[in-house]
Design a protein around this motif. Structure first.
Motif, mmCIF file in Angstrom:
data_model
loop_
_atom_site.group_PDB
_atom_site.id
_atom_site.type_symbol
_atom_site.label_atom_id
_atom_site.label_comp_id
_atom_site.label_asym_id
_atom_site.label_seq_id
_atom_site.Cartn_x
_atom_site.Cartn_y
_atom_site.Cartn_z
ATOM 1 N N ARG A 137 0.964 -1.235 -0.085
ATOM 2 C CA ARG A 137 -0.103 -0.132 -0.111
ATOM 3 C C ARG A 137 0.960 1.267 0.161
ATOM 4 O O ARG A 137 0.705 2.211 -0.701
ATOM 5 N N ILE A 138 1.835 1.249 0.731
ATOM 6 C CA ILE A 138 2.940 2.341 0.833
ATOM 7 C C ILE A 138 3.527 2.688 -0.528
ATOM 8 O O ILE A 138 3.822 3.627 -1.109
ATOM 9 N N GLU A 139 3.893 1.523 -1.396
ATOM 10 C CA GLU A 139 4.376 1.541 -2.416
ATOM 11 C C GLU A 139 3.482 2.118 -3.551
ATOM 12 O O GLU A 139 3.739 2.992 -4.453
ATOM 13 N N VAL A 140 2.259 1.441 -3.690
ATOM 14 C CA VAL A 140 1.447 2.234 -4.439
ATOM 15 C C VAL A 140 1.107 3.712 -4.252
ATOM 16 O O VAL A 140 0.865 4.560 -4.955
ATOM 17 N N LEU A 141 0.882 4.199 -2.787
ATOM 18 C CA LEU A 141 0.666 5.541 -2.709
ATOM 19 C C LEU A 141 2.172 6.398 -3.146
ATOM 20 O O LEU A 141 1.842 7.506 -3.532
ATOM 21 N N ASN A 142 3.205 5.894 -3.094
ATOM 22 C CA ASN A 142 4.286 6.504 -3.552
ATOM 23 C C ASN A 142 4.277 6.864 -4.957
ATOM 24 O O ASN A 142 4.651 7.681 -5.407
ATOM 25 N N GLU A 143 4.021 5.665 -5.771
ATOM 26 C CA GLU A 143 3.807 5.883 -6.957
ATOM 27 C C GLU A 143 2.913 6.786 -7.636
ATOM 28 O O GLU A 143 2.909 7.354 -8.406
ATOM 29 N N LEU A 144 1.487 6.595 -6.744
ATOM 30 C CA LEU A 144 0.580 7.749 -7.269
ATOM 31 C C LEU A 144 1.006 9.073 -7.056
ATOM 32 O O LEU A 144 0.871 10.080 -7.766
ATOM 33 N N ALA A 145 1.557 9.344 -5.867
ATOM 34 C CA ALA A 145 1.954 10.637 -5.567
ATOM 35 C C ALA A 145 3.152 11.066 -6.600
ATOM 36 O O ALA A 145 3.177 12.352 -6.875
ATOM 37 N N GLU A 146 4.007 10.379 -6.927
ATOM 38 C CA GLU A 146 5.082 10.565 -7.948
ATOM 39 C C GLU A 146 4.293 11.113 -9.200
ATOM 40 O O GLU A 146 4.751 12.164 -9.811
ATOM 41 N N SER A 147 3.476 10.046 -9.832
ATOM 42 C CA SER A 147 2.731 10.434 -10.754
ATOM 43 C C SER A 147 1.930 11.753 -11.081
ATOM 44 O O SER A 147 1.853 12.324 -12.084
ATOM 45 N N ARG A 148 1.570 12.062 -9.741
ATOM 46 C CA ARG A 148 0.733 13.285 -9.684
ATOM 47 C C ARG A 148 1.657 14.600 -9.580
ATOM 48 O O ARG A 148 1.180 15.622 -9.595
ATOM 49 N N GLY A 149 2.945 14.113 -9.563
ATOM 50 C CA GLY A 149 3.901 15.455 -9.254
ATOM 51 C C GLY A 149 4.093 16.109 -7.980
ATOM 52 O O GLY A 149 4.351 17.417 -7.558
ATOM 53 N N VAL A 150 3.704 15.323 -6.848
ATOM 54 C CA VAL A 150 3.587 15.716 -5.438
ATOM 55 C C VAL A 150 5.062 15.931 -4.995
ATOM 56 O O VAL A 150 5.825 15.130 -5.542
ATOM 57 N N ASP A 151 5.306 16.705 -4.036
ATOM 58 C CA ASP A 151 6.576 17.082 -3.664
ATOM 59 C C ASP A 151 6.806 15.885 -2.803
ATOM 60 O O ASP A 151 6.421 15.631 -1.673
ATOM 61 N N MET A 152 7.775 15.023 -3.008
ATOM 62 C CA MET A 152 8.046 13.898 -2.465
ATOM 63 C C MET A 152 8.963 14.012 -1.093
ATOM 64 O O MET A 152 9.043 13.052 -0.426
#
Length: 180
Positions: free
Chosen positions: A141-156
């Motif tokens: 779940r953490i991996e999926v959330l990270n992938e979604l955030a990156e694809s949306r351009g969220v400040d990691m």
């Protein structure tokens, strides 16, 4: 130590000794043991030493070879019992429910989510929520959330998937039920 073990039986006391290496126990202590749990053996040489020290059958030695690390399905071990009728060995599986698996989990993601959620809703409600919603852990779940955030351009640098999971669970209807 030998005297303590011999004398403890008179007082209905049981002494437990634990080690990762059977060589840590002198043969006289092994001869006095009435129950031994073998949780694994590092190498084939170690398997042979355990088999020899305990006088195990080839079937019991093979059972040691087949032991695997604990996982969601449980933890296998070889149980060795010395009884008045002789030695009994069994390969057994110790299983834990999903809440206990969460209580004992040490993966980085699981610990972070469990600890933050426990601070938010309490320890036992947190275990119940996690067991119900993520019985296999939160790593994927953490991996999926990270992938979604990156694809949306969220400040990691500032994004926390752990906080997102915790907020989602802490604000759920289930959390309100467990807290009641």
């Amino acid at each position: 130590m030998e005297t303590s073990i011999r004398e403890s039986r008179k007082w209905n006391l049981h002494i437990g000794l634990y080690s990762q290496n059977i060589g840590d126990f002198p043969p006289v202590l092994l001869s006095l043991a009435t129950s031994i749990s073998v949780l694994g053996a590092g190498t084939e040489k170690d398997v042979g030493i355990i088999g020899e020290e305990l006088g195990l059958t080839e079937g019991a030695v093979q059972a040691i070879r087949s032991l695997r690390k604990p996982g969601r399905s449980g933890a296998s071990f070889l149980a060795y019992y010395r009884t008045s009728d002789g030695v009994i060995t069994h390969k057994l599986m110790n299983t834990l429910g999903p809440q206990l698996l969460w209580a004992f989990s040490t993966t980085t993601e699981d610990v972070a989510v469990r600890d933050k959620l426990a601070n938010a809703v309490g320890y036992l409600p947190a275990l119940a929520l996690l067991a119900r919603n993520y019985p296999g852990g939160v790593k994927r779940r953490i991996e999926v959330l990270n992938e979604l955030a990156e694809s949306r351009g969220v400040d990691m640098e500032t994004y926390s998937p752990v906080n997102e999971v915790v907020d989602e669970l802490a604000n759920s209807a289930q959390a309100r039920r467990y807290a009641a």
